[in-house]
Design a protein around this motif. Structure first.
Motif, PDB file in Angstrom:
ATOM      1  N   LEU A  88       0.834  -1.208   0.000  1.00  0.00           N
ATOM      2  CA  LEU A  88       0.000   0.000   0.000  1.00  0.00           C
ATOM      3  C   LEU A  88       0.867   1.255   0.000  1.00  0.00           C
ATOM      4  N   SER A  89       1.592   1.443  -1.055  1.00  0.00           N
ATOM      5  CA  SER A  89       2.415   2.636  -1.230  1.00  0.00           C
ATOM      6  C   SER A  89       1.622   3.697  -1.980  1.00  0.00           C
ATOM      7  N   PRO A  90       2.068   4.956  -2.015  1.00  0.00           N
ATOM      8  CA  PRO A  90       1.318   6.017  -2.728  1.00  0.00           C
ATOM      9  C   PRO A  90       1.093   5.706  -4.198  1.00  0.00           C
TER      10      PRO A  90
ATOM     11  N   GLY B 171      -8.152   7.261   9.964  1.00  0.00           N
ATOM     12  CA  GLY B 171      -8.145   5.823  10.218  1.00  0.00           C
ATOM     13  C   GLY B 171      -9.044   5.457  11.381  1.00  0.00           C
ATOM     14  N   ARG B 172      -9.044   6.300  12.398  1.00  0.00           N
ATOM     15  CA  ARG B 172      -9.901   6.054  13.556  1.00  0.00           C
ATOM     16  C   ARG B 172     -11.372   6.195  13.179  1.00  0.00           C
TER      17      ARG B 172
ATOM     18  N   LEU C 127      -0.561   1.166   5.418  1.00  0.00           N
ATOM     19  CA  LEU C 127      -1.415   2.244   4.924  1.00  0.00           C
ATOM     20  C   LEU C 127      -1.345   3.456   5.852  1.00  0.00           C
ATOM     21  N   LEU C 128      -1.297   3.219   7.146  1.00  0.00           N
ATOM     22  CA  LEU C 128      -1.189   4.319   8.092  1.00  0.00           C
ATOM     23  C   LEU C 128       0.116   5.085   7.879  1.00  0.00           C
ATOM     24  N   THR C 129       1.209   4.353   7.683  1.00  0.00           N
ATOM     25  CA  THR C 129       2.511   4.989   7.441  1.00  0.00           C
ATOM     26  C   THR C 129       2.504   5.767   6.135  1.00  0.00           C
ATOM     27  N   THR C 130       1.934   5.181   5.076  1.00  0.00           N
ATOM     28  CA  THR C 130       1.881   5.840   3.768  1.00  0.00           C
ATOM     29  C   THR C 130       1.091   7.136   3.839  1.00  0.00           C
TER      30      THR C 130
ATOM     31  N   LEU D 179       4.048  -1.647  13.531  1.00  0.00           N
ATOM     32  CA  LEU D 179       4.705  -0.436  13.030  1.00  0.00           C
ATOM     33  C   LEU D 179       6.224  -0.577  13.181  1.00  0.00           C
ATOM     34  N   GLN D 180       6.780  -1.443  12.360  1.00  0.00           N
ATOM     35  CA  GLN D 180       8.217  -1.687  12.334  1.00  0.00           C
ATOM     36  C   GLN D 180       8.683  -1.635  10.884  1.00  0.00           C
TER      37      GLN D 180
END
Length: 810
Positions: free
Chosen positions: A392-394, A446-447, A429-432, A462-463
């Motif tokens: 799930l990258s941009p 997201g929430r 997805l959260l990181t992206t 989240l690693q």
């Protein structure tokens, strides 16, 4: 799911330039822009097989060398079994082997000439020649080494003239590998019969062992594969005409087929149907099988959970991509529909997906909250059907022209995905989205879609190691994003960070330590095998041994003062000494210095120092220790060249070297690029250590305590090594011993093995021997030194570590 939906402008890529061909096929006309297809390609699978062949060859050699009795027993069993063969069978095998050695290559060559494969025939003959040359050289090299165990293992005799390989057999295998006879009938049957006959005949002759035959086979295979890879293989990739024909057979006649890009697995086209609709065509080529194989193997070995598909089989890639696409479509996820999957030819397949008109998130000038919510909803739809995307990258998020969000590039995803895989998807997805916008907006949207519980559930994932390669590369430039995300998730659901997930079976550094440690252990065992430890202790002078132990005890006082001297706060001396003893236990399972640093930082934190101040204090201590270590090395080096009457007369070569080094340093500092590099590397360290050093410098007694501890620590270690030398009646200047210790310690610090195991012993023994000490005495002195300073202290170190832990000091 479609890999992606690129824009037609990417067809301007240099590798894709080709004439636009109007193609007429009654009753329709299609315009085809085809990429330039090379006539010969290097197949990644050939390179992977070459590595495998080399590994098998090395394994056979090692097994034959270290398991000589087993290899000899196997040869004996084979000879016994072969001797039971009827004479007629043996005669037939000799005839087949003799005729096949000459007849099979000739027959294959004639067949290639008839098929007009002259280049392939030339490559096969080159491989035949190289195979014979390489195996002849190997046989000569093994004989020249004159290692009896290896000669017996490969030739069954210690005679240097015995044959350790069969060059003809290896050359024939190399020839047949390039000719690709195993892929066609009846050549595959003839190849097996002839090679099998030659193997049996070679073993029956008794002039070579099974291991020697095995090395000949694998080496010939390796030579053939490398020749095939270096020279390239005639391509079997279909042209655009064949792709258009396959689409037409599948019920999708086209008017335009435009090349977009080349990928690691094949090519992509943008097709326009007669109805005016557009769709993406992805062609997978067998030529590219094996691309990414090494990375896939490494990832599967390193990570505990990696459900992503490998990229080394064309058919499996097609089946997996189609399965994930159909599953996502059935789930109602916003992914491009798979319209067609078809075979283009025996060595290529294609997939056609609908083309989504829109803009990738990576190309948007502004990503709105509606876009973020759309991405989260798309992910939720997938996860509700237990489907993951895993990339799930941009580039794989598209805002369509109607404002909806679509997911592409999901061929690496999985169906029936477990909880852990879904956590990784959510974390990516959260990181992206946080990288595209900011942490607050990514977490808030997201929430809204997943809820606080569902979003915070991904916190342990989240690693960096859990993310896709593209996201991992981006996050390296924004390392603070993951920290901010973890903090934000911990706030919305307290306690979410209590759960820890270890994705890695091992770290690369751990693997390096195991390999180097094994080599070091082998070196150390080899050293110990040459020394009688009982005799070593009996012959040693007990008085000097006691002196060595006394100096070893002093080292802990020096280490304690070298730490406390750079800490303005008061530290209990006895606990500081205990921490240094505990560091010896930590060093047993970690590289030099690292274990002791970790213990000291933890000790200072438990003593009440802020983590930043604790790290800065240990940093100051290490920097000062390094500075004075270098100064002591220079001082002892000069003193080692001074005459016995104590007149200062250092060797001219030492003076020349020192002056040359100083001139080189000044010359480098005159280069602006070098100064910038030094400032970039040293600047952050000085910013961290500088303020703490200034604080300590304002208290001269503390500074004196720290510097005195450093000097005492080094001089005490020199005293231990000097006492060990004298314990075996060795005679050597203490200045030389000082140089040997300081240089050996420097080398030991660079070794990645626990406690510098192997590297320290080798460096010290070599240094003492170079200084004029007998080699046997040098090894004995070094082993006694390591026994006193490394092995024995681990016992009280374990006790000190546990005691400090129970007292809450660690």
């Amino acid at each position: 799911m479609s890999p992606e939906a690129p824009t037609p402008s990417s067809a301007a890529d240099e590798d894709l330039q080709a004439p636009v061909l109007p193609v007429t096929s009654e009753p329709h006309t299609a315009v085809i822009e085809d990429p330039r297809i090379p006539r010969r390609v290097r197949r990644p699978l050939d390179l992977a097989r070459f590595v495998l062949a080399v590994a098998i060859t090395a394994g056979i050699i090692l097994l034959a060398y270290f398991a000589t009795d087993t290899a000899a027993g196997l040869d004996s069993d084979l000879e016994t079994g072969a001797s039971l063969l009827p004479s007629l069978v043996v005669l037939v095998l000799n005839i087949i082997g003799g005729l096949g050695t000459l007849g099979l290559p000739i027959a294959v060559a004639v067949a290639m000439v008839l098929r007009r494969r002259m280049r392939q025939l030339f490559d096969a003959l080159v491989a035949l020649f190289l195979g014979i040359v390489v195996l002849t050289a190997v046989s000569w090299g093994i004989s020249a080494l004159d290692v009896p165990a290896l000669l017996v293992a490969l030739a069954g005799s210690t005679s240097a003239s015995a044959a350790t390989t069969t060059p003809i057999l290896g050359g024939l295998v190399a020839f047949l590998t390039v000719a690709r006879t195993m892929g066609r009938r009846p050549w595959n049957v003839l190849t097996v019969v002839v090679i099998g006959s030659l193997i049996i005949v070679s073993l029956l002759s008794g002039g070579i062992t099974f291991a020697g035959v095995g090395i000949s086979l694998t080496t010939g295979w390796a030579v053939g594969l490398m020749t095939r890879y270096a020279a390239g293989t005639p391509t079997t990739r279909p042209s655009g005409l064949e792709v258009a024909a396959a689409l037409d057979r599948g019920g999708f006649p086209i008017t335009v087929l435009q090349a977009l890009e080349s990928t690691s697995r094949g090519r992509r086209y943008l097709a326009t149907s007669r109805a005016g609709g557009q769709f993406l065509v992805t062609v997978l080529d067998r030529d590219l099988e094996g691309a990414g194989l090494a990375n896939a193997i490494w990832t599967s070995l390193r990570l505990r959970d990696d459900s992503r598909t490998g990229a080394f089989n064309m058919r499996r890639s097609l089946d997996h991509s189609a399965l994930v696409s159909y599953a996502a479509q059935a789930a109602g996820a916003p992914v491009p529909r798979l319209l067609l999957s078809s075979e283009v030819g025996p060595d290529s397949v294609l997939m056609a997906h609908e083309y989504i008109l829109g803009t990738r998130f990576s190309e948007l000038e502004e990503v709105t909250d509606e876009d973020l919510v759309g991405a989260w909803r798309a992910l939720r739809t997938l996860h509700e059907s237990q489907i993951t995307h895993r990339s799930l990258s941009p580039e794989h998020l598209i805002r369509a022209e109607d404002g909806s969000v679509w997911l592409i590039g999901g061929e690496t995803g999985a169906i029936a995905a477990g909880d852990l895989a879904q956590r990784i998807d959510t974390a990516e997805l959260l990181t992206t989205l946080a990288l595209l916008t900011d942490v607050t907006r990514a977490v808030a949207t997201g929430r809204t879609v997943l809820g606080a519980e569902g979003l915070a559930h991904c916190l342990p994932a989240l690693q960096p190691v859990a993310l896709s390669p593209a996201t991992r590369r981006t996050i390296r430039k924004h390392k603070d994003v993951l920290v901010a995300l973890r903090d934000a998730l911990a706030e919305i659901r307290p306690g979410a960070d209590d759960e820890q997930i270890n994705f890695e079976r091992f770290r690369p550094r751990t693997l390096i330590m195991i390999i180097v440690g094994t080599i070091a252990g082998y070196v150390l065992i080899s050293q110990l095998a040459q020394v009688d430890l009982v005799g070593l202790l009996r012959t040693a002078d007990w008085a000097w041994m006691a002196a060595a132990f006394a100096f070893a005890i002093i080292t802990y006082f020096g280490a304690a003062w070298s730490l406390s001297g750079f800490v303005p706060e008061r530290l209990p001396l006895h606990r500081t000494i205990m921490a240094q003893i505990a560091g010896d236990f930590a060093t047993l399972v970690s590289p030099p210095t690292l274990g002791a640093i970790a213990i000291n930082v933890r000790f200072l934190q438990k003593a009440g120092l802020h983590p930043a101040l604790a790290g800065a204090s240990v940093g100051v201590s290490q920097v000062m220790a390094f500075v004075f270590h270098i100064l002591l090395l220079l001082g002892f080096g000069i003193a080692a060249g001074t005459q016995t009457d104590l007149t200062f007369d250092p060797p001219r070569i030492a003076v020349v070297i020192v002056v040359a080094v100083l001139i080189l340093i000044l010359a480098l500092l005159a280069v602006p690029a070098v100064r910038r590099l030094i400032a970039k590397r040293v600047g952050p360290l000085l910013k961290e250590v500088g303020p703490r050093l200034v604080t300590v410098a304002q208290r001269p007694l503390k500074l004196l305590e720290g510097i005195g501890g450093i000097l005492l620590l080094n001089l005490a270690y020199i005293g231990v090594l000097y006492s060990c030398v004298l314990a075996f009646d060795g005679s050597m200047s203490i200045a030389v011993v000082g140089v040997v210790y300081l240089a050996g310690a420097t080398i030991g610090q660079a070794a990645p093995t626990p406690g510098g195991l192997g590297a320290v012993e080798a460096a010290l023994a070599a240094g003492l021997t170079a200084g004029g000490l007998d080699a046997g005495l040098a090894v004995s002195a070094v082993l006694l030194y390591r026994l006193i300073t490394f092995w024995i202290p681990t016992i009280p170190g374990y006790w000190a570590f546990n005691w400090l832990t129970k007292k809450g000091a660690l």
